[in-house]
Design a protein around this motif. Structure first.
Motif, mmCIF file in Angstrom:
data_model
loop_
_atom_site.group_PDB
_atom_site.id
_atom_site.type_symbol
_atom_site.label_atom_id
_atom_site.label_comp_id
_atom_site.label_asym_id
_atom_site.label_seq_id
_atom_site.Cartn_x
_atom_site.Cartn_y
_atom_site.Cartn_z
ATOM 1 N N TYR A 1 -4.863 2.435 -3.619
ATOM 2 C CA TYR A 1 -6.105 2.168 -2.887
ATOM 3 C C TYR A 1 -7.291 2.370 -3.840
ATOM 4 O O TYR A 1 -7.166 3.031 -4.879
ATOM 5 C CB TYR A 1 -6.174 3.132 -1.682
ATOM 6 C CG TYR A 1 -7.374 2.929 -0.798
ATOM 7 C CD1 TYR A 1 -7.546 1.735 -0.101
ATOM 8 C CD2 TYR A 1 -8.347 3.924 -0.671
ATOM 9 C CE1 TYR A 1 -8.671 1.547 0.697
ATOM 10 C CE2 TYR A 1 -9.456 3.740 0.127
ATOM 11 C CZ TYR A 1 -9.618 2.546 0.806
ATOM 12 O OH TYR A 1 -10.719 2.358 1.584
ATOM 13 N N PHE B 1 -7.805 16.588 5.599
ATOM 14 C CA PHE B 1 -6.875 16.074 6.620
ATOM 15 C C PHE B 1 -6.837 16.995 7.834
ATOM 16 O O PHE B 1 -6.956 18.220 7.686
ATOM 17 C CB PHE B 1 -5.436 16.031 6.079
ATOM 18 C CG PHE B 1 -5.233 15.092 4.933
ATOM 19 C CD1 PHE B 1 -5.483 13.734 5.073
ATOM 20 C CD2 PHE B 1 -4.757 15.553 3.711
ATOM 21 C CE1 PHE B 1 -5.279 12.863 4.015
ATOM 22 C CE2 PHE B 1 -4.554 14.695 2.647
ATOM 23 C CZ PHE B 1 -4.819 13.347 2.801
ATOM 24 N N SER C 1 0.071 5.316 -3.946
ATOM 25 C CA SER C 1 -0.915 4.404 -3.362
ATOM 26 C C SER C 1 -1.844 3.971 -4.487
ATOM 27 O O SER C 1 -2.150 4.762 -5.381
ATOM 28 C CB SER C 1 -1.730 5.140 -2.295
ATOM 29 O OG SER C 1 -2.948 4.455 -2.045
ATOM 30 N N ALA D 1 0.872 9.884 -4.164
ATOM 31 C CA ALA D 1 -0.253 8.964 -3.962
ATOM 32 C C ALA D 1 -1.560 9.509 -4.519
ATOM 33 O O ALA D 1 -2.407 8.754 -4.978
ATOM 34 C CB ALA D 1 -0.413 8.681 -2.461
ATOM 35 N N ASP E 1 5.701 12.303 -2.563
ATOM 36 C CA ASP E 1 4.509 11.482 -2.332
ATOM 37 C C ASP E 1 3.471 11.869 -3.386
ATOM 38 O O ASP E 1 2.827 12.920 -3.299
ATOM 39 C CB ASP E 1 3.966 11.711 -0.919
ATOM 40 C CG ASP E 1 2.765 10.815 -0.620
ATOM 41 O OD1 ASP E 1 2.157 10.296 -1.580
ATOM 42 O OD2 ASP E 1 2.434 10.648 0.569
ATOM 43 N N VAL F 1 4.271 16.606 -0.906
ATOM 44 C CA VAL F 1 3.093 15.739 -1.092
ATOM 45 C C VAL F 1 2.120 16.467 -2.026
ATOM 46 O O VAL F 1 1.646 17.553 -1.698
ATOM 47 C CB VAL F 1 2.392 15.458 0.263
ATOM 48 C CG1 VAL F 1 1.233 14.486 0.069
ATOM 49 C CG2 VAL F 1 3.374 14.941 1.304
ATOM 50 N N ASN G 1 0.848 -1.201 0.000
ATOM 51 C CA ASN G 1 0.000 0.000 0.000
ATOM 52 C C ASN G 1 0.884 1.252 0.000
ATOM 53 O O ASN G 1 2.115 1.147 0.039
ATOM 54 C CB ASN G 1 -0.980 0.004 1.197
ATOM 55 C CG ASN G 1 -0.279 -0.137 2.530
ATOM 56 O OD1 ASN G 1 0.484 0.736 2.924
ATOM 57 N ND2 ASN G 1 -0.513 -1.238 3.222
ATOM 58 N N THR H 1 -1.311 16.641 5.490
ATOM 59 C CA THR H 1 -1.202 15.397 4.731
ATOM 60 C C THR H 1 -1.686 14.249 5.602
ATOM 61 O O THR H 1 -2.047 14.441 6.765
ATOM 62 C CB THR H 1 0.251 15.159 4.239
ATOM 63 O OG1 THR H 1 0.266 13.980 3.412
ATOM 64 C CG2 THR H 1 1.236 14.946 5.372
ATOM 65 N N ILE H 2 -1.660 13.059 5.026
ATOM 66 C CA ILE H 2 -2.085 11.877 5.775
ATOM 67 C C ILE H 2 -0.997 11.473 6.774
ATOM 68 O O ILE H 2 0.194 11.721 6.536
ATOM 69 C CB ILE H 2 -2.400 10.726 4.792
ATOM 70 C CG1 ILE H 2 -3.158 9.595 5.476
ATOM 71 C CG2 ILE H 2 -1.152 10.195 4.117
ATOM 72 C CD1 ILE H 2 -3.941 8.704 4.528
ATOM 73 N N TRP I 1 -7.988 14.420 -8.158
ATOM 74 C CA TRP I 1 -8.173 13.126 -7.470
ATOM 75 C C TRP I 1 -9.433 13.194 -6.607
ATOM 76 O O TRP I 1 -10.300 12.332 -6.673
ATOM 77 C CB TRP I 1 -6.954 12.770 -6.601
ATOM 78 C CG TRP I 1 -7.230 11.590 -5.719
ATOM 79 C CD1 TRP I 1 -7.608 10.333 -6.134
ATOM 80 C CD2 TRP I 1 -7.198 11.546 -4.292
ATOM 81 N NE1 TRP I 1 -7.822 9.530 -5.040
ATOM 82 C CE2 TRP I 1 -7.570 10.243 -3.904
ATOM 83 C CE3 TRP I 1 -6.889 12.480 -3.292
ATOM 84 C CZ2 TRP I 1 -7.637 9.842 -2.570
ATOM 85 C CZ3 TRP I 1 -6.956 12.077 -1.979
ATOM 86 C CH2 TRP I 1 -7.326 10.777 -1.620
HETATM 87 C C1 LIG Z 1 -0.745 11.588 0.225
HETATM 88 C C2 LIG Z 1 -0.946 10.170 0.626
HETATM 89 N N1 LIG Z 1 0.131 9.432 0.936
HETATM 90 C C3 LIG Z 1 0.012 8.147 1.319
HETATM 91 C C4 LIG Z 1 -1.218 7.538 1.410
HETATM 92 C C5 LIG Z 1 -1.311 6.146 1.948
HETATM 93 O O1 LIG Z 1 -1.777 5.234 1.025
HETATM 94 P P1 LIG Z 1 -2.487 3.882 1.484
HETATM 95 O O2 LIG Z 1 -3.872 4.218 1.905
HETATM 96 O O3 LIG Z 1 -2.453 3.048 0.243
HETATM 97 O O4 LIG Z 1 -1.681 3.312 2.573
HETATM 98 C C6 LIG Z 1 -2.364 8.262 1.080
HETATM 99 C C7 LIG Z 1 -3.688 7.632 1.120
HETATM 100 O O5 LIG Z 1 -4.644 8.069 0.519
HETATM 101 C C8 LIG Z 1 -2.231 9.614 0.692
HETATM 102 O O6 LIG Z 1 -3.305 10.375 0.419
#
Ligand SMILES: Cc1ncc(COP(=O)(O)O)c(C=O)c1O
Length: 377
Positions: free
Chosen positions: A187, A321, A185, A154, A152, A126, A54, A80-81, A289
């Motif tokens: 997901y 977030f 990611s 993702a 990042d 990010v 992930n 951010t996450i 997104w």
């Molecule tokens: C900016 C960012 N980094 C990392 C991740 C983590 O990804 P995962 O949910 O696949 O662990 C996310 C999840 O949406 C994200 O938005």
């Protein structure tokens, strides 16, 4: 209820998965894994792809490749996450935060330089909700101070950034293709999904080898079940990669759909002065997104209350977030004491995102916009 996201799974994904099932290649070896890694790395303009379980584990592997020493610092946005900060703290480092840009909601790059210390090892930009970070200032600071950049991406599959603007080498780059290491990611709500999944990309063969080893328990090359380092089982399966490969092939259509969605929302919502909508800077091609909006404080509403009212109208949303500096898991340990990031704090309170999935129809977008208008009239 109009869902905040629904994945789009095509016939090709189903055929690929059936192929894995019929041939027995269901675990973490197989042709789809290699093809998916290569296809995604090359789509993003990087040499090597290392698929992992992930996006959070991708971040963990990426930061592990820096071999941080206790007390080493990584600069990242507070907005951010948690995965970004925890990748640093799991690896013994200290997250050093900056606020975000009030227009793009990405890291405010003008704040990075002041946060560099002798302990800084890396910067982690990010790309937020599909809009790229202004990368040039980060890359130039990194070069000047000898720092790694972990990008990042993702949330920004296929988003693009115009570098070296106004110079003879001005060029567009895909997010995740501009730094030492990038992470994705996959997901279910991402533009390319494998259900759960992630990837580390790099141009450096040593980093790629290290990431591959870390993802697979650091098995010794010559002697099986012999370990000189500790790793993880962060493997992705061939079954998941089979889905991902079909999704990568559809990226051009996916981006068109996302941009159509973003532009449709903007057209219908831009007359409402009490909400701030996503932007696209002249140096960016964003992929929406998630279609976020930030409510003016003058509405007397915060995002929690607005989400509750939209829910009654049949519209599912998600909040923005909460900044890393406001996360109890860190503040309870005494981190970020007294630190204030006003933009992140305001958009965390006032921001949410609307349904943004790939299956969204024109009628659904219209319905969401009518609901937003009704509540803010
Ligand atoms: C900016 C960012 N980094 C990392 C991740 C983590 O990804 P995962 O949910 O696949 O662990 C996310 C999840 O949406 C994200 O938005």
């Amino acid at each position: 209820m109009i869902p905040v996201n629904e994945p789009l799974i095509g016939e090709k994904e189903i055929a690929n998965v059936l192929d894995c099932l019929k041939t027995g290649w269901i675990s973490s070896a197989g042709k789809y894994l290699e093809e998916f890694e290569q296809a995604w790395a090359s789509y993003c303009g990087m040499h090597y792809g290392v698929a992992v379980s992930n996006g959070s584990t991708a971040l963990q592997v990426a930061v592990a490749c820096l071999d941080l020493q206790p007390g080493d610092e990584v600069i990242l946005p507070t907005f951010t996450i948690i995965s970004c900060a925890q990748a640093v703290t799991y690896n013994g480092g200290i997250p050093v935060l900056v606020d975000c840009d009030p227009r793009t909601w990405c890291m405010d790059v003008s704040q990075v330089e002041a946060r560099i210390t002798p302990r800084t090892r890396a910067i982690m930009p990010v790309h937020i909700y599909g809009h790229p970070v202004d990368m040039d200032p980060i890359l130039s600071l990194a070069k000047q101070h000898g720092l790694f950049v972990i990008e990042d991406a993702a949330e920004a599959h296929g988003a693009e950034y115009l570098s070296d603007r106004g110079l003879s080498n001005e060029a567009w780059h895909r997010c995740g293709g501009m730094s030492d290491i990038s992470v994705f990611s996959f997901y279910a709500n991402k533009l390319v999904t494998t259900g759960e999944g992630g990837m580390v990309l790099t141009n450096d063969p040593k980093i790629a080898d290290q990431a591959r080893s870390l993802r697979n328990l650091c098995f010794h090359r010559e002697r099986r079940f012999y370990h000189t380092e500790l790793g993880y089982n962060f493997r992705l399966t061939n079954l998941q990669a089979a889905i991902g490969l079909a999704q990568v092939e559809r990226m051009p259509e996916t981006i068109l759909k996302k941009r159509w969605m973003g532009e449709s929302y903007t057209q219908q919502l831009k007359h409402i002065s009490s909400i701030q909508l996503p932007v696209e800077e002249p140096w960016a091609r964003q992929v929406y997104w998630m279609y976020g909006l930030v409510l003016a404080e003058s509405t007397g509403l915060d995002a929690v209350e607005f989400a509750r009212r939209l829910h009654i109208e049949g519209v599912e949303t998600r909040p923005f977030f909460l900044g890393i500096h406001e996360q109890p898991v860190y503040t309870n340990k005494g981190l970020f004491k007294g630190e204030k990031y006003p933009v992140a704090e305001r958009i965390a309170r006032q921001g949410l995102y609307l349904p943004s999935g790939l299956t969204l129809t024109k009628a659904q977008i219209d319905e969401v916009c009518r609901a937003v208008e009704k509540l803010l009239a």
